[in-house]
Structure formats: C-alpha cells, structure tokens
Design an enzyme around this catalytic site. Structure first.
Site, PDB file in Angstrom:
ATOM      1  N   ARG A  84      -2.978  -3.282 -11.496  1.00 58.98           N
ATOM      2  CA  ARG A  84      -3.443  -1.895 -10.937  1.00 58.98           C
ATOM      3  C   ARG A  84      -1.845  -1.574 -10.312  1.00 58.98           C
ATOM      4  NH1 ARG A  84      -7.933  -0.966  -6.729  1.00 58.98           N
ATOM      5  NH2 ARG A  84      -7.475   1.125  -7.096  1.00 58.98           N
TER       6      ARG A  84
ATOM      7  N   CYS B 208      -2.846   0.934  -0.283  1.00 61.35           N
ATOM      8  CA  CYS B 208      -3.612   0.008  -1.218  1.00 61.35           C
ATOM      9  C   CYS B 208      -4.439   1.416  -2.172  1.00 61.35           C
ATOM     10  CB  CYS B 208      -4.621  -1.043  -0.804  1.00 61.35           C
ATOM     11  SG  CYS B 208      -5.988  -0.143   0.427  1.00 61.35           S
TER      12      CYS B 208
END
Length: 288
Positions: free
Chosen positions: A187, A246
């Site tokens: 990611r 995040c």
C-alpha cells in the site's frame, strides 16, 4: 501505574485484588464492521466494555470533530461525555485496553485517552490471546450497559500531540519533519489500495508496517530490539521531528506506542493520515 503495556498476568492480579480498573475491548475488522462486537459478545474479559471503532472512536457527522480522514477523531468534549457514560470519571483509574488484532485498534483508544489527559492507560500485551493463555475467567454477552447520563470524564492537558494536514504540507521536505507510515509495504508503494481513492504515500515518508512491532509470541518485541529497529529506520533523524500516520490514523498507533516502549519518547500523530492527505487538493503524492 501502567502507562504503555501491561501483561495479562498483571491485569489478572489487579482484577483479583479488586483494584479499580476499567477494561475496554476494542476488537474490530475494517472489512467487516460487525466482527468486533461479535467477537466481544462471544467472549471477553469480565467487566470489559465494548468499544466500536466507528461508533465510539470516530465521529463522521459532528461539525466539531477534531480531524478528517476515514476515521475522524471526535472532539475531546464529545469523547469525554462517552467515557463518563462507560463509568470512567477519574483520572486516577487504571485503564487497560485490548483487542484481537495486534493492538491495531485498542492503540487508538490508548492514544485518545492520553489526548484527553489520562495517563494511566495501558495496552494488554498480547491482547485477547494472552488473556486466554492464562486460562483466566471470561464472560460472554452484551456486557455492561452504558449510563444514560453520567458526569463527563474530567479533561485535562493533553498528553498526546496531533499534527494536521496544513502543518504537514508546510513542513514537507523540511528536516524538522520525519513521517513514518504504518501501512503494509504494498500500500505504501502504491501497488494496491483497497480503501482510499488514491494509491501511494506522502513524499519523503518512511515505511514501517505496524505489524513489525509484534514478535512471534503475539506480544510487543523487547524494548531493546524495538529501539534498535527504530534507530536503524530513523538513521539519525531527530526524534522530536517524528510524526506517525497510516491510512486513517488507527494502525499508526502501534508504531507510536512501540517507540515509547523502546524508550524513545512520545512522538506525534497525524490522525487524518493518508485518507485525508490524498483527498486534499494540491498536495503531492508519491509512489514506489
């Protein structure tokens, strides 16, 4: 007083001694929001109160919410009202938080309590599995009923620091800012993106997936090992410059907690994280 981690054995001892302890179960699953409550109702630590990521640790509707992104922080005042309804009305109470997902979700509550000024809060090291390994008693069912009305938790000076999108954008490229991204490597590189509309990362960010803080036994790695790993990652960068993020400000917390366990101090959080950054017009995004 436990302020970072607490072992299952120490928690059991506190509960057996009838010490005032408030326990919260924060189990969750981003892909299946019903999972956390189902896990809790099947089995939980006696007396534990269930905490929902979307219901209690986020606020997607109120105009006074404290951050953006997929899991916006509620205002401190709104959160303090809910804490009071759970029975937490004293800053002296020892709070213990846990989940079944490597401290991914209970870390959020740990940080939010620090943000409200409550320092006596610790993450159950090893989570639910550690409690089970003791053969300690468990409960099932819906758990404690929240009070309809109760005094709000008494807010005090925040013991946690948050940084917003504007500040990140202004400091980007400055040695006074060190971003640590806790998402999985694929990611971070932008190879996949299951949740947000744009793939990639904030330019200049370092990548440390939050799962790297957990050892084979399901507990946080020893402090010395965590310290060595973070020092290698930071490569001499100023600890005071570190800001964790995040996807939505949740899984960044295990990195923040791990740095504190390692003796590297309490660093800052960007709660909006990638989900807010990638939806902000004009800010740069990177891949690779």
């Amino acid at each position: 007083m436990h302020t970072t981690l607490i072992s299952a054995a120490d928690l059991k001892q506190l509960l057996n001694a009838a010490t005032p302890v408030q326990v919260y179960d924060c189990s969750a699953d981003l892909m299946n929001p019903a999972t956390g409550r189902a896990q809790y109702e099947a089995e939980h630590i006696p007396g534990a109160c269930f905490v929902g990521l979307d219901e209690h640790l986020s606020d997607k509707t109120s105009p006074d919410r404290a951050s953006g992104g997929r899991h916006p922080l509620p205002s401190r005042e709104r959160f303090a009202t809910w804490l009071g309804r759970t029975g937490l009305t004293s800053s002296h109470t020892q709070v213990v938080v846990y989940d079944r997902q490597n401290a991914n979700y209970c870390g959020r509550l740990w940080w939010m309590l620090k943000w409200c000024g409550h320092d006596n809060v610790a993450v159950l090291d090893g989570g639910w599995a550690a409690w089970q390994s003791l053969g300690a008693s468990v409960e099932n069912g819906a758990g404690p009923t929240l009070a309809a009305e109760a005094p709000a938790y008494p807010l005090s000076t925040a013991r946690a620091t948050m940084v917003d999108t504007t500040t990140i954008a202004q400091r980007l490229g400055n040695p006074g800012l060190t971003l640590i991204d806790a998402r999985a490597a694929a990611r971070f590189r932008g190879e996949v993106e299951p949740l947000d509309p744009v793939a990639g990362h904030i330019p200049g960010a370092l990548n440390r997936p939050f799962t790297e803080n957990i050892g084979p036994d399901g507990r946080f790695k020893p402090a010395a090992q965590l310290r060595a790993e973070f020092e290698q990652l930071l490569a001499g960068r100023d600890l005071a410059s570190v800001v964790h993020h995040c996807g939505s400000g949740v899984s960044a917390i295990p990195n923040l907690l791990a740095m504190e366990v390692a003796g590297l101090g309490r660093t800052a959080l960007y709660p909006g994280s990638w989900s807010e950054w990638c939806n902000t017009p004009g800010v740069p995004c990177a891949v690779g």
